[in-house]
Design an enzyme around this catalytic site. Structure first.
Site, PDB file in Angstrom:
ATOM      1  N   LYS A   1       0.840  -1.213   0.000  1.00 34.60           N
ATOM      2  CA  LYS A   1       0.000   0.000   0.000  1.00 34.60           C
ATOM      3  C   LYS A   1       0.867   1.252   0.000  1.00 34.60           C
ATOM      4  O   LYS A   1       0.525   2.255  -0.607  1.00 34.60           O
ATOM      5  CB  LYS A   1      -0.927   0.028   1.220  1.00 34.60           C
ATOM      6  CG  LYS A   1      -2.100  -0.916   1.089  1.00 34.60           C
ATOM      7  CD  LYS A   1      -3.234  -0.310   0.262  1.00 34.60           C
ATOM      8  CE  LYS A   1      -4.315  -1.331   0.055  1.00 34.60           C
ATOM      9  NZ  LYS A   1      -5.100  -1.248  -1.111  1.00 34.60           N
TER      10      LYS A   1
ATOM     11  N   LYS B   1      -7.280  -3.422 -12.762  1.00 35.13           N
ATOM     12  CA  LYS B   1      -8.188  -3.767 -11.668  1.00 35.13           C
ATOM     13  C   LYS B   1      -9.210  -2.644 -11.459  1.00 35.13           C
ATOM     14  O   LYS B   1      -8.839  -1.463 -11.474  1.00 35.13           O
ATOM     15  CB  LYS B   1      -7.345  -3.959 -10.396  1.00 35.13           C
ATOM     16  CG  LYS B   1      -8.142  -4.424  -9.205  1.00 35.13           C
ATOM     17  CD  LYS B   1      -7.232  -4.598  -8.002  1.00 35.13           C
ATOM     18  CE  LYS B   1      -8.156  -4.693  -6.830  1.00 35.13           C
ATOM     19  NZ  LYS B   1      -7.948  -4.969  -5.606  1.00 35.13           N
TER      20      LYS B   1
ATOM     21  N   LYS C   1     -11.801   2.856  -7.803  1.00 32.75           N
ATOM     22  CA  LYS C   1     -12.251   4.247  -7.863  1.00 32.75           C
ATOM     23  C   LYS C   1     -11.095   5.163  -8.266  1.00 32.75           C
ATOM     24  O   LYS C   1     -11.266   6.081  -9.056  1.00 32.75           O
ATOM     25  CB  LYS C   1     -12.796   4.651  -6.490  1.00 32.75           C
ATOM     26  CG  LYS C   1     -13.752   5.803  -6.537  1.00 32.75           C
ATOM     27  CD  LYS C   1     -14.101   6.280  -5.141  1.00 32.75           C
ATOM     28  CE  LYS C   1     -12.872   6.881  -4.501  1.00 32.75           C
ATOM     29  NZ  LYS C   1     -13.138   7.767  -3.370  1.00 32.75           N
TER      30      LYS C   1
END
Ligand code: TRP
Ligand code: SF4
Length: 329
Positions: free
Chosen positions: A114, A196, A199
């Site tokens: 991340k 993928k 948003k």
């Protein structure tokens, strides 16, 4: 009485898209018939990446609740709540944080991933490092037998089990149970551009999209790049759009499209028109229910309130047992 208990959560980072629906939500909807289910909106977890503009989280949480209900989560069958309405999550997180060695968290693959992935926010916070500890508190407060998660969350769940073992061993009491992962088959669905669905990539079809948006988005979808010209044959197996036909179109149409694509009998434009139609048809029930729930926000809030009452009783009792095992009480 349903025998086994399930718990899962979702971060409110915006409106839900088809990736969220087919990756998790649809599965939750079927689980609620068979299991005692707790589903919660992980608004404290969302703070780990949205701390620079936390004011958005409240609206996002409401959107998620509306999406859940529209997609078929049923307050008669499952318990839905907002994480931050139950402070026991925070209290247990604090207690667990005292027994979790930092190296366990540092070696968690999603922690590093991340940080590499999210570039516009500094993800080096203490809270983000402890993300799986809060997640463990979420799960074990309800003594969940299974947690339905995507394969990417499997390491988190393994860590939860390690934390449970450490707690139970330290305080010589089986207060918590080790949660099992319930990994479901997820159809391979990517976003409009083939990456993928997300948003942040701006490539998503949302549960809240209307007919016009769906048509426009389907028209913009990446297809088999080998079909540069209308009479170039294509291959549905490498096409980014075809998996959507597999979900939304009747089998006969799927087969016909596959055959006609390979022989260039149809063009991608034709194929997209058919998809917009079947997709709109397939999404209509959710669209309609969405309108209904949006028109009565108090109903949505009341459902969460009732869910909180039920969940909090369980959470309080487990936290009490944990403190007793530790001789804090
Ligand atoms: N990490 C999950 C996500 O990103 C959300 C979550 C928080 C969760 N706590 C959980 C999922 C407990 C399952 C169980 O969507
Ligand atoms: Fe994909 Fe349909 Fe085009 Fe074939 S015709 S490449 S399945 S969009």
């Amino acid at each position: 009485m349903k025998a086994k208990r399930i718990l899962s959560g979702m971060q409110p980072s915006g409106k839900l898209h088809l990736g969220n629906y087919f990756g998790a939500l649809k599965n939750w909807v079927s689980l609620q018939d068979e299991f005692e289910c707790y589903f919660f909106i992980a608004d404290w977890h969302a703070l780990s990446s949205l701390y620079e503009g936390p004011g958005r989280i409240k609206d996002f949480s409401f959107e998620v609740a509306v999406d859940w209900l529209s997609a078929g989560l049923d307050p008669e069958k499952c318990t839905m709540f907002l994480q931050s309405d139950i402070p026991e999550h925070a209290e247990l997180h604090l207690i667990l944080s005292m027994i979790v060695p930092v190296p366990w968290l540092e070696r968690n693959p999603t922690y590093k991933e991340k940080q590499d992935e999210i570039k516009n926010v500094d993800m080096s916070s203490y809270g983000f490092l402890g993300y799986p500890v809060l997640q463990t508190a979420d799960i074990v407060l309800y003594k969940a037998d299974y947690v339905p998660v995507g394969i990417d969350q499997a390491p988190h769940l393994e860590l939860s089990r390690e934390i449970v073992r450490r707690f139970n061993k330290l305080y010589k009491k089986k207060v918590f149970i080790e949660p099992g992962a319930k990994i479901s088959d997820i159809p391979k669905l990517n976003g409009l551009d083939g990456r993928k669905m997300s948003k942040t990539y701006n490539n998503a079809i949302f549960l809240s999209d209307g007919e016009k948006e769906i048509t426009k988005k389907v028209q913009s979808m990446l297809t088999d790049p080998a079909r540069a010209r209308r009479d170039d044959p294509g291959d549905p197996e490498v096409c980014n759009l075809y998996p959507f036909h597999k979900i939304y179109s009747p089998k006969a149409m799927q087969d016909e499209i596959a055959a006609d694509c390979k022989t260039a009998k149809i063009g991608c434009g034709d194929c997209k028109k058919m998809l917009s139609q079947t997709m709109i048809e397939g999404m209509k029930p959710i669209m309609h229910k969405r309108q209904e729930f949006l028109a009565c926000p108090d109903v949505v809030k009341e459902i969460l309130r009732a869910g909180t009452l039920k969940a909090q009783a369980v959470a309080k009792s487990t936290l009490e047992q944990a403190k007793q095992a530790m001789k804090l009480k």
